[in-house]
Design an enzyme around this catalytic site. Structure first.
Site, PDB file in Angstrom:
ATOM      1  N   TYR A 172       0.833  -1.223   0.000  1.00 49.18           N
ATOM      2  CA  TYR A 172       0.000   0.000   0.000  1.00 49.18           C
ATOM      3  C   TYR A 172       0.862   1.267   0.000  1.00 49.18           C
ATOM      4  CZ  TYR A 172      -3.219   3.466   2.083  1.00 49.18           C
ATOM      5  OH  TYR A 172      -3.964   4.586   2.359  1.00 49.18           O
ATOM      6  N   ASN A 202       8.094 -10.048  -1.830  1.00 46.35           N
ATOM      7  CA  ASN A 202       7.752 -11.466  -2.002  1.00 46.35           C
ATOM      8  C   ASN A 202       6.246 -11.658  -2.201  1.00 46.35           C
ATOM      9  OD1 ASN A 202       6.690 -11.083   0.529  1.00 46.35           O
ATOM     10  ND2 ASN A 202       7.818 -12.744   1.528  1.00 46.35           N
ATOM     11  N   SER A 220       6.343   3.239  13.258  1.00 45.06           N
ATOM     12  CA  SER A 220       4.915   3.450  13.453  1.00 45.06           C
ATOM     13  C   SER A 220       4.652   4.194  14.749  1.00 45.06           C
ATOM     14  CB  SER A 220       4.242   2.075  13.514  1.00 45.06           C
ATOM     15  OG  SER A 220       2.934   2.183  14.005  1.00 45.06           O
ATOM     16  N   TYR A 245       3.722  -6.992  17.077  1.00 42.82           N
ATOM     17  CA  TYR A 245       3.959  -6.105  15.938  1.00 42.82           C
ATOM     18  C   TYR A 245       4.681  -4.834  16.411  1.00 42.82           C
ATOM     19  CZ  TYR A 245       3.229  -2.466  12.511  1.00 42.82           C
ATOM     20  OH  TYR A 245       3.440  -1.418  11.642  1.00 42.82           O
ATOM     21  N   LYS A 300       8.698  -3.335  15.766  1.00 46.82           N
ATOM     22  CA  LYS A 300       9.096  -1.999  15.286  1.00 46.82           C
ATOM     23  C   LYS A 300      10.094  -1.368  16.263  1.00 46.82           C
ATOM     24  CE  LYS A 300       6.728  -1.762  11.507  1.00 46.82           C
ATOM     25  NZ  LYS A 300       7.389  -1.780  10.201  1.00 46.82           N
ATOM     26  N   ASN A 347      -8.854  -4.878   9.163  1.00 47.75           N
ATOM     27  CA  ASN A 347      -8.663  -4.571  10.585  1.00 47.75           C
ATOM     28  C   ASN A 347      -8.781  -3.072  10.827  1.00 47.75           C
ATOM     29  OD1 ASN A 347      -7.741  -7.273  11.324  1.00 47.75           O
ATOM     30  ND2 ASN A 347      -5.940  -6.772  10.083  1.00 47.75           N
ATOM     31  N   ASN A 348      -8.389  -2.295   9.815  1.00 46.89           N
ATOM     32  CA  ASN A 348      -8.285  -0.847  10.011  1.00 46.89           C
ATOM     33  C   ASN A 348      -9.590  -0.148   9.645  1.00 46.89           C
ATOM     34  OD1 ASN A 348      -5.105  -1.529   8.956  1.00 46.89           O
ATOM     35  ND2 ASN A 348      -5.420  -0.461  10.883  1.00 46.89           N
ATOM     36  N   ASP A 352      -6.718  -0.929  22.310  1.00 48.56           N
ATOM     37  CA  ASP A 352      -6.920   0.402  21.722  1.00 48.56           C
ATOM     38  C   ASP A 352      -6.722   1.502  22.762  1.00 48.56           C
ATOM     39  OD1 ASP A 352      -7.383  -0.321  19.142  1.00 48.56           O
ATOM     40  OD2 ASP A 352      -9.547   0.070  19.152  1.00 48.56           O
TER      41      ASP A 352
HETATM   42  P1  NAD Z   1       1.567  -3.719   3.025  1.00 51.89           P
HETATM   43  O1  NAD Z   1       1.336  -5.044   3.654  1.00 51.89           O
HETATM   44  O2  NAD Z   1       0.601  -3.207   2.022  1.00 51.89           O
HETATM   45  O3  NAD Z   1       3.011  -3.702   2.337  1.00 51.89           O
HETATM   46  C1  NAD Z   1       4.104  -4.448   2.834  1.00 51.89           C
HETATM   47  C2  NAD Z   1       4.774  -5.123   1.657  1.00 51.89           C
HETATM   48  O4  NAD Z   1       5.896  -5.881   2.131  1.00 51.89           O
HETATM   49  C3  NAD Z   1       3.853  -6.101   0.928  1.00 51.89           C
HETATM   50  O5  NAD Z   1       3.923  -5.878  -0.465  1.00 51.89           O
HETATM   51  C4  NAD Z   1       4.427  -7.482   1.287  1.00 51.89           C
HETATM   52  O6  NAD Z   1       4.212  -8.433   0.265  1.00 51.89           O
HETATM   53  C5  NAD Z   1       5.895  -7.156   1.501  1.00 51.89           C
HETATM   54  N1  NAD Z   1       6.590  -8.077   2.418  1.00 51.89           N
HETATM   55  C6  NAD Z   1       6.212  -8.480   3.649  1.00 51.89           C
HETATM   56  N2  NAD Z   1       7.115  -9.330   4.168  1.00 51.89           N
HETATM   57  C7  NAD Z   1       8.107  -9.470   3.235  1.00 51.89           C
HETATM   58  C8  NAD Z   1       9.298 -10.218   3.187  1.00 51.89           C
HETATM   59  N3  NAD Z   1       9.664 -11.019   4.192  1.00 51.89           N
HETATM   60  N4  NAD Z   1      10.076 -10.121   2.085  1.00 51.89           N
HETATM   61  C9  NAD Z   1       9.710  -9.316   1.043  1.00 51.89           C
HETATM   62  N5  NAD Z   1       8.580  -8.610   1.035  1.00 51.89           N
HETATM   63  C10 NAD Z   1       7.773  -8.667   2.122  1.00 51.89           C
HETATM   64  O7  NAD Z   1       1.767  -2.665   4.209  1.00 51.89           O
HETATM   65  P2  NAD Z   1       1.838  -1.073   4.176  1.00 51.89           P
HETATM   66  O8  NAD Z   1       0.615  -0.558   4.806  1.00 51.89           O
HETATM   67  O9  NAD Z   1       2.231  -0.600   2.843  1.00 51.89           O
HETATM   68  O10 NAD Z   1       3.019  -0.847   5.217  1.00 51.89           O
HETATM   69  C11 NAD Z   1       4.359  -0.670   4.813  1.00 51.89           C
HETATM   70  C12 NAD Z   1       5.233  -0.547   6.056  1.00 51.89           C
HETATM   71  O11 NAD Z   1       4.776   0.548   6.841  1.00 51.89           O
HETATM   72  C13 NAD Z   1       5.200  -1.778   6.965  1.00 51.89           C
HETATM   73  O12 NAD Z   1       6.492  -1.988   7.471  1.00 51.89           O
HETATM   74  C14 NAD Z   1       4.257  -1.354   8.072  1.00 51.89           C
HETATM   75  O13 NAD Z   1       4.542  -2.026   9.279  1.00 51.89           O
HETATM   76  C15 NAD Z   1       4.543   0.124   8.176  1.00 51.89           C
HETATM   77  N6  NAD Z   1       3.429   0.889   8.739  1.00 51.89           N
HETATM   78  C16 NAD Z   1       2.172   0.768   8.181  1.00 51.89           C
HETATM   79  C17 NAD Z   1       1.108   1.464   8.724  1.00 51.89           C
HETATM   80  C18 NAD Z   1      -0.295   1.304   8.180  1.00 51.89           C
HETATM   81  O14 NAD Z   1      -1.239   1.556   8.902  1.00 51.89           O
HETATM   82  N7  NAD Z   1      -0.473   0.898   6.931  1.00 51.89           N
HETATM   83  C19 NAD Z   1       1.320   2.324   9.811  1.00 51.89           C
HETATM   84  C20 NAD Z   1       2.609   2.452  10.333  1.00 51.89           C
HETATM   85  C21 NAD Z   1       3.653   1.716   9.780  1.00 51.89           C
HETATM   86  C1  WQD Z   2      -8.595   3.510  14.180  1.00 55.89           C
HETATM   87  C2  WQD Z   2      -9.777   3.808  15.098  1.00 55.89           C
HETATM   88  C3  WQD Z   2     -10.481   1.907  16.396  1.00 55.89           C
HETATM   89  C4  WQD Z   2     -11.871  -0.489  13.002  1.00 55.89           C
HETATM   90  C5  WQD Z   2      -3.394   0.529  13.697  1.00 55.89           C
HETATM   91  C6  WQD Z   2      -2.162  -0.092  14.280  1.00 55.89           C
HETATM   92  C7  WQD Z   2      -1.008   0.873  14.170  1.00 55.89           C
HETATM   93  C8  WQD Z   2      -0.830   1.355  12.733  1.00 55.89           C
HETATM   94  C9  WQD Z   2      -2.107   1.853  12.143  1.00 55.89           C
HETATM   95  C10 WQD Z   2       0.779  -0.041  11.673  1.00 55.89           C
HETATM   96  C11 WQD Z   2      -9.638   3.186  16.483  1.00 55.89           C
HETATM   97  C12 WQD Z   2     -11.570   2.333  15.445  1.00 55.89           C
HETATM   98  C13 WQD Z   2     -11.348   0.509  13.782  1.00 55.89           C
HETATM   99  C14 WQD Z   2     -13.267  -0.803  13.105  1.00 55.89           C
HETATM  100  C15 WQD Z   2     -13.495   0.948  14.734  1.00 55.89           C
HETATM  101  N1  WQD Z   2      -0.407   0.304  11.863  1.00 55.89           N
HETATM  102  N2  WQD Z   2     -12.141   1.223  14.642  1.00 55.89           N
HETATM  103  N3  WQD Z   2     -14.012  -0.053  13.966  1.00 55.89           N
HETATM  104  O1  WQD Z   2      -5.659   0.997  15.804  1.00 55.89           O
HETATM  105  O2  WQD Z   2      -5.109   3.443  15.401  1.00 55.89           O
HETATM  106  O3  WQD Z   2      -3.689   1.703  14.411  1.00 55.89           O
HETATM  107  O4  WQD Z   2      -3.127   0.865  12.322  1.00 55.89           O
HETATM  108  O5  WQD Z   2       1.774   0.386  12.200  1.00 55.89           O
HETATM  109  O6  WQD Z   2       0.115   0.203  14.614  1.00 55.89           O
HETATM  110  O7  WQD Z   2      -2.393  -0.395  15.641  1.00 55.89           O
HETATM  111  O8  WQD Z   2      -5.930   2.034  13.501  1.00 55.89           O
HETATM  112  O9  WQD Z   2      -7.617   1.923  11.735  1.00 55.89           O
HETATM  113  O10 WQD Z   2      -7.390  -0.032  13.326  1.00 55.89           O
HETATM  114  O11 WQD Z   2      -8.359   2.108  14.157  1.00 55.89           O
HETATM  115  O12 WQD Z   2     -14.213   1.574  15.497  1.00 55.89           O
HETATM  116  O13 WQD Z   2     -13.786  -1.719  12.428  1.00 55.89           O
HETATM  117  O14 WQD Z   2     -10.954   3.211  14.531  1.00 55.89           O
HETATM  118  O15 WQD Z   2     -11.020   1.491  17.618  1.00 55.89           O
HETATM  119  O16 WQD Z   2     -10.219   4.073  17.398  1.00 55.89           O
HETATM  120  P1  WQD Z   2      -5.154   2.031  14.916  1.00 55.89           P
HETATM  121  P2  WQD Z   2      -7.341   1.433  13.101  1.00 55.89           P
END
Ligand code: NAD
Ligand code: WQD
Length: 343
Positions: A12, A33, A125, A149, A153, A198-199, A295
């Site tokens: 993403y 991958n 994160s 998770y 980080k 989940n989000n 949360d």
């Molecule tokens: P995503 O799952 O869409 O992208 C992650 C990519 O990494 C995927 O394309 C997956 O196939 C690849 N990948 C996973 N494990 C791998 C491995 N062992 N080898 C090679 N490729 C691998 O996630 P995203 O939302 O784009 O997140 C990107 C980064 O940002 C992640 O590290 C995530 O933890 C971090 N992050 C995401 C969020 C969020 O809410 N989306 C928030 C904070 C931090």
């Molecule tokens: C946002 C708000 C929920 C879903 C998570 C990870 C964090 C980061 C981003 C990677 C909260 C509420 C959610 C639903 C709801 N990812 N909610 N109904 O929890 O802030 O963060 O994603 O690093 O590490 O923990 O994001 O989008 O899950 O939730 O009411 O079906 O929406 O309770 O208040 P969160 P979220």
């Protein structure tokens, strides 16, 4: 020309960053991958930039796969997105998360060092702040984790700081993202979660498009404006731009940089629902449900350090976040598996 290796570039945030990097004239290679993405995202970015994108299909835990990338290309720096990111799944599969995220990053850094490549921008994160005592959140706030998770980080941040202490040639930027949402304005790339999201944002979008019956709002008794959880939602294109600013400046940094990427503004779950209904013209039915374990009530960034050191600040507001999410979701109700004639 020197290349940037983008691990997780099919995902993403990675795909949006790759799009901006190529538009800005950077030469990149994706390393992924596809464990949580599909090559269709790359194909669509290729369409948007009218250019073939170099790809190494491989796993960051594999020295051989990574070495293949370094043998094939002259890689100068790495933007490291690859990792697993689902909090609940990390509780069920801690070893898988530590293996992918922590071991994967250690292997990546070993191969980088061996090939004389010592510049890395890492996806951290806001989860590393745990339950902050106050908001807005500054980078200096104490860190903690409540699940594997988040701990992965934190561990990676510490490992990268230790690496810098051992060898000051490293240039390391730790970007702490708040809540990424939205999509490129073309509506052709976006967030495509597997199964039930989940989000919040993908769940709202799938409810608006009719794939889910209603949204469960996890708790309405928090100490917030309307009792629902407050978060700092940031447009993924703004987030991607933060990486470009980091790439441009990384050579000037002489310490490990830890930087929040957020807007500085929090919105509640119900405010997000309203904004999405307005942007989409669709109803988003919801029911109040119990709080979700782990949360917190409120989380939003103080983004002033990013402004100071990256000359970066978020440009896009909640309307644009919802409009762009909706364009992606309504054009692609089944994500990258959707049939679409005009893409
Ligand atoms: P995503 O799952 O869409 O992208 C992650 C990519 O990494 C995927 O394309 C997956 O196939 C690849 N990948 C996973 N494990 C791998 C491995 N062992 N080898 C090679 N490729 C691998 O996630 P995203 O939302 O784009 O997140 C990107 C980064 O940002 C992640 O590290 C995530 O933890 C971090 N992050 C995401 C969020 C969020 O809410 N989306 C928030 C904070 C931090
Ligand atoms: C946002 C708000 C929920 C879903 C998570 C990870 C964090 C980061 C981003 C990677 C909260 C509420 C959610 C639903 C709801 N990812 N909610 N109904 O929890 O802030 O963060 O994603 O690093 O590490 O923990 O994001 O989008 O899950 O939730 O009411 O079906 O929406 O309770 O208040 P969160 P979220």
């Amino acid at each position: 020309m020197n290349k940037i290796l983008v691990t997780g570039g099919a995902g993403y945030i990675g795909s949006h960053t790759v799009l901006l990097l190529i538009k800005a004239g950077y030469d990149i290679v994706i390393f992924d991958n596809f464990c949580n993405s599909s090559s269709e995202s790359i194909r669509r970015v290729e369409k948007l930039v009218d250019k073939k994108i170099d790809l190494i299909e491989g796993d960051i835990r594999s020295t051989e796969d990574l070495q293949r990338a370094f043998d094939t290309y002259n890689i100068d720096s790495v933007i490291h997105f690859a990792g697993l990111k689902a909090v609940g799944e990390s509780v069920e599969q801690p070893l898988n998360y530590y293996d992918n995220n922590v071991n994967g990053t250690v292997t990546l850094c070993e191969v980088m060092a061996r090939n004389g490549c010592k510049k890395i921008i890492f996806s951290s994160s806001a989860t590393v702040y745990g339950d902050p005592a106050t908001t807005p959140i500054l980078e200096s706030f104490p860190t903690s984790a409540t699940n594997p998770y988040g701990r992965s980080k934190l561990m990676i941040e510490e490992i990268l700081r230790d690496l810098y202490i051992s060898d000051k040639e490293w240039k390391i930027v730790l970007l702490r993202y708040f809540n990424p949402v939205g999509a490129d304005s073309s509506g052709t790339i976006g967030e495509d979660p597997n199964g039930i999201p989940n989000n919040l944002m993908p769940f709202i979008a799938q409810t608006a498009v009719g794939k889910r019956e209603y949204l469960s709002v996890f708790g309405d008794d928090y100490d917030t404006i309307d009792g629902t959880g407050v978060r700092d939602y940031i447009h993924v294109v703004d987030l991607a731009q933060g990486h470009l600013n980091a790439v441009e400046r990384i050579d000037n940094f002489d310490e490990v940089m830890t930087i929040n990427l957020g807007t500085g503004r929090g919105y509640s779950v119900l405010e997000m629902v309203k904004a999405f209904e307005k942007a989409s013209g669709k109803r988003v039915p919801y029911k109040i449900a119990p709080r979700r374990a782990g949360d917190i009530a409120t989380c939003f960034a103080d983004p002033s350090y990013a402004k100071e050191v990256l000359d970066w600040e978020a440009q896009k507001g909640i309307e644009e976040m919802c409009q762009d999410s909706w364009r992606w979701q309504s054009n692609n109700p089944d994500g990258y598996r959707s049939e679409s004639s005009n893409i």
